[in-house]
Design a protein around this motif. Structure first.
Motif, PDB file in Angstrom:
ATOM      1  N   ILE A 119       8.076   3.038 -16.705  1.00  0.00           N
ATOM      2  CA  ILE A 119       7.854   3.883 -15.539  1.00  0.00           C
ATOM      3  C   ILE A 119       7.636   2.975 -14.336  1.00  0.00           C
ATOM      4  O   ILE A 119       6.836   2.041 -14.387  1.00  0.00           O
ATOM      5  N   VAL A 120       8.379   3.228 -13.268  1.00  0.00           N
ATOM      6  CA  VAL A 120       8.205   2.507 -12.004  1.00  0.00           C
ATOM      7  C   VAL A 120       8.158   3.573 -10.924  1.00  0.00           C
ATOM      8  O   VAL A 120       9.130   4.308 -10.746  1.00  0.00           O
ATOM      9  N   ALA A 121       7.031   3.680 -10.219  1.00  0.00           N
ATOM     10  CA  ALA A 121       6.903   4.819  -9.312  1.00  0.00           C
ATOM     11  C   ALA A 121       5.895   4.585  -8.200  1.00  0.00           C
ATOM     12  O   ALA A 121       4.855   3.956  -8.404  1.00  0.00           O
ATOM     13  N   ASN A 122       6.235   5.106  -7.036  1.00  0.00           N
ATOM     14  CA  ASN A 122       5.303   5.290  -5.927  1.00  0.00           C
ATOM     15  C   ASN A 122       4.716   6.676  -6.131  1.00  0.00           C
ATOM     16  O   ASN A 122       5.300   7.679  -5.716  1.00  0.00           O
ATOM     17  N   LEU A 123       3.592   6.751  -6.803  1.00  0.00           N
ATOM     18  CA  LEU A 123       3.067   8.033  -7.255  1.00  0.00           C
ATOM     19  C   LEU A 123       2.537   8.885  -6.107  1.00  0.00           C
ATOM     20  O   LEU A 123       1.893   8.369  -5.198  1.00  0.00           O
ATOM     21  N   PRO A 124       2.805  10.191  -6.154  1.00  0.00           N
ATOM     22  CA  PRO A 124       2.141  11.091  -5.191  1.00  0.00           C
ATOM     23  C   PRO A 124       0.628  10.953  -5.353  1.00  0.00           C
ATOM     24  O   PRO A 124       0.100  11.055  -6.465  1.00  0.00           O
ATOM     25  N   MET A 152       2.215   2.694  -8.076  1.00  0.00           N
ATOM     26  CA  MET A 152       1.500   2.570  -6.816  1.00  0.00           C
ATOM     27  C   MET A 152       0.426   3.643  -6.712  1.00  0.00           C
ATOM     28  O   MET A 152       0.691   4.826  -6.939  1.00  0.00           O
ATOM     29  N   PHE A 153      -0.789   3.187  -6.377  1.00  0.00           N
ATOM     30  CA  PHE A 153      -1.934   4.061  -6.185  1.00  0.00           C
ATOM     31  C   PHE A 153      -2.564   3.765  -4.824  1.00  0.00           C
ATOM     32  O   PHE A 153      -2.281   2.734  -4.206  1.00  0.00           O
ATOM     33  N   GLN A 154      -3.447   4.634  -4.396  1.00  0.00           N
ATOM     34  CA  GLN A 154      -4.336   4.254  -3.314  1.00  0.00           C
ATOM     35  C   GLN A 154      -5.122   3.021  -3.765  1.00  0.00           C
ATOM     36  O   GLN A 154      -5.488   2.897  -4.936  1.00  0.00           O
ATOM     37  N   ASP A 188      -1.026  -5.527  -2.522  1.00  0.00           N
ATOM     38  CA  ASP A 188      -1.320  -4.376  -1.682  1.00  0.00           C
ATOM     39  C   ASP A 188      -0.123  -4.029  -0.801  1.00  0.00           C
ATOM     40  O   ASP A 188       0.697  -4.893  -0.470  1.00  0.00           O
ATOM     41  N   VAL A 189      -0.042  -2.772  -0.431  1.00  0.00           N
ATOM     42  CA  VAL A 189       1.013  -2.284   0.464  1.00  0.00           C
ATOM     43  C   VAL A 189       0.340  -1.637   1.668  1.00  0.00           C
ATOM     44  O   VAL A 189      -0.387  -0.649   1.513  1.00  0.00           O
ATOM     45  N   PRO A 190       0.547  -2.184   2.868  1.00  0.00           N
ATOM     46  CA  PRO A 190      -0.139  -1.635   4.040  1.00  0.00           C
ATOM     47  C   PRO A 190       0.364  -0.251   4.401  1.00  0.00           C
ATOM     48  O   PRO A 190       1.506   0.120   4.093  1.00  0.00           O
ATOM     49  N   ALA A 191      -0.472   0.517   5.060  1.00  0.00           N
ATOM     50  CA  ALA A 191      -0.103   1.872   5.475  1.00  0.00           C
ATOM     51  C   ALA A 191       1.134   1.859   6.360  1.00  0.00           C
ATOM     52  O   ALA A 191       1.952   2.791   6.319  1.00  0.00           O
ATOM     53  N   PHE A 194       4.829   2.764   5.233  1.00  0.00           N
ATOM     54  CA  PHE A 194       5.244   4.117   4.872  1.00  0.00           C
ATOM     55  C   PHE A 194       5.618   4.937   6.104  1.00  0.00           C
ATOM     56  O   PHE A 194       5.208   4.653   7.221  1.00  0.00           O
ATOM     57  N   THR A 195       6.403   5.974   5.837  1.00  0.00           N
ATOM     58  CA  THR A 195       6.729   6.970   6.849  1.00  0.00           C
ATOM     59  C   THR A 195       6.373   8.347   6.285  1.00  0.00           C
ATOM     60  O   THR A 195       6.975   8.765   5.290  1.00  0.00           O
ATOM     61  N   PRO A 196       5.408   9.067   6.884  1.00  0.00           N
ATOM     62  CA  PRO A 196       4.470   8.589   7.907  1.00  0.00           C
ATOM     63  C   PRO A 196       3.430   7.692   7.267  1.00  0.00           C
ATOM     64  O   PRO A 196       3.199   7.773   6.053  1.00  0.00           O
ATOM     65  N   PRO A 197       2.750   6.837   8.048  1.00  0.00           N
ATOM     66  CA  PRO A 197       1.732   5.967   7.461  1.00  0.00           C
ATOM     67  C   PRO A 197       0.529   6.769   6.997  1.00  0.00           C
ATOM     68  O   PRO A 197       0.022   7.603   7.751  1.00  0.00           O
ATOM     69  N   PRO A 198       0.070   6.570   5.760  1.00  0.00           N
ATOM     70  CA  PRO A 198      -1.150   7.249   5.306  1.00  0.00           C
ATOM     71  C   PRO A 198      -2.371   6.601   5.960  1.00  0.00           C
ATOM     72  O   PRO A 198      -2.257   5.599   6.674  1.00  0.00           O
ATOM     73  N   LYS A 199      -3.530   7.138   5.679  1.00  0.00           N
ATOM     74  CA  LYS A 199      -4.769   6.609   6.264  1.00  0.00           C
ATOM     75  C   LYS A 199      -5.401   5.540   5.380  1.00  0.00           C
ATOM     76  O   LYS A 199      -6.494   5.060   5.674  1.00  0.00           O
ATOM     77  N   VAL A 200      -4.706   5.186   4.299  1.00  0.00           N
ATOM     78  CA  VAL A 200      -5.270   4.229   3.346  1.00  0.00           C
ATOM     79  C   VAL A 200      -4.236   3.158   2.990  1.00  0.00           C
ATOM     80  O   VAL A 200      -3.030   3.360   3.157  1.00  0.00           O
ATOM     81  N   THR A 201      -4.724   2.027   2.513  1.00  0.00           N
ATOM     82  CA  THR A 201      -3.869   0.991   1.934  1.00  0.00           C
ATOM     83  C   THR A 201      -3.543   1.385   0.499  1.00  0.00           C
ATOM     84  O   THR A 201      -4.337   2.044  -0.170  1.00  0.00           O
ATOM     85  N   SER A 202      -2.387   0.981   0.041  1.00  0.00           N
ATOM     86  CA  SER A 202      -1.985   1.247  -1.339  1.00  0.00           C
ATOM     87  C   SER A 202      -1.896  -0.067  -2.121  1.00  0.00           C
ATOM     88  O   SER A 202      -1.898  -1.147  -1.535  1.00  0.00           O
ATOM     89  N   SER A 203      -1.833   0.043  -3.435  1.00  0.00           N
ATOM     90  CA  SER A 203      -1.726  -1.140  -4.287  1.00  0.00           C
ATOM     91  C   SER A 203      -0.799  -0.862  -5.455  1.00  0.00           C
ATOM     92  O   SER A 203      -0.747   0.265  -5.965  1.00  0.00           O
TER      93      SER A 203
END
Length: 245
Positions: A119-124, A152-154, A188-191, A194-203
């Motif tokens: 599984i490889v995913a940018n999870l909702p 990917m998670f928050q 880590d993946v900075p906000a 993303f489009t639109p940028p979330p309010k949190v960093t992801s990892s």
């Protein structure tokens, strides 16, 4: 290899199909091809592996997966607006790419593709934790269910998954994840990515299932004990788990 060079840029895809990210789907689109390629590299050698992706959106990570040596890529998408995008992608990718319109929480991933699978995913964000718990339960039953999971998670959730004993983030997710897998927070993946940028960093967290001994407790027992132990952090551990003695 699919002829991905004929596909329009992802920003054009979003504009053409009016794919504004919808909070109810937990969507934040990742459009940077260099970054999605990096995520796929973090998954390791996927040659001959059937890869599953959750929530492909406009298909940025999907395109990077299709450029890899994966045997196949299967995407699961709940948002009906995305289906025409995936149909176009299948026209270019051919038989190596398949998609399912459905609820990721209700799919049996071991049924849709054969092993080896990953599984490889940018999870909702809104379903990331329950999805992980479900996959860990499958790994408990069969350590060969997935070769690996690259998710990917928050950042806060990723810290809870990979925390060590004594860390303030250590809790139920760390116990379950590290009991069943080697779990490593990769990067880590900075906000702003993303489009639109979330309010949190992801990892990104990479999981490799472990082989368990026959004397392991049941998944349900560990889940109940950890839920009781960590549900009220100010409570003495002895009183939290006394009913499980």
């Amino acid at each position: 290899m699919p002829d991905l060079d004929t596909l329009p840029p992802l920003r054009d895809v979003i504009r053409t199909h009016n794919l504004r990210a919808d909070k109810k789907f937990g969507q934040n689109f990742l459009l940077d091809g260099n970054l999605t390629d990096k995520i796929v590299r973090q998954a390791g050698d996927v040659s001959g592996v059937n890869v599953i992706e959750i929530g492909p959106g406009p298909g940025g990570l999907t395109r990077s997966l299709l450029k890899s040596e994966a045997q196949s890529v299967t995407a699961i998408e709940f948002d009906p607006r995305v289906i025409p995008v995936l149909e176009k992608l299948k026209e270019s990718a051919g038989e190596r790419f398949n998609f399912i319109q459905g609820d990721a929480m209700e799919v049996d991933y071991t049924e849709i593709v054969s092993t080896p699978r990953a599984i490889v995913a940018n999870l909702p964000y809104n379903v990331a934790t329950p999805l992980l718990i479900g996959w860990l339960a499958q790994i408990y039953k069969d350590s060969g269910a997935y070769q690996s999971m690259t998710l990917m998670f928050q950042k806060e959730v990723a810290q809870r998954i990979t925390a060590q004993v004594g860390d303030k983030h250590y809790g139920r997710l760390a116990v379950l994840s590290q009991w069943l897998c080697d779990a490593k927070r990769a990067f880590d993946v900075p906000a702003s990515a993303f489009t639109p940028p979330p309010k949190v960093t992801s990892s990104i967290v990479h999981f490799v299932p472990k082989q368990l001994s026959e004397s392991e407790p049941t998944f349900e027992a560990v889940e109940k004990v950890t839920a009781a132990a960590f549900c009220q952090r100010r409570k003495m551990l002895r009183s939290s788990v006394k009913e499980y003695k």
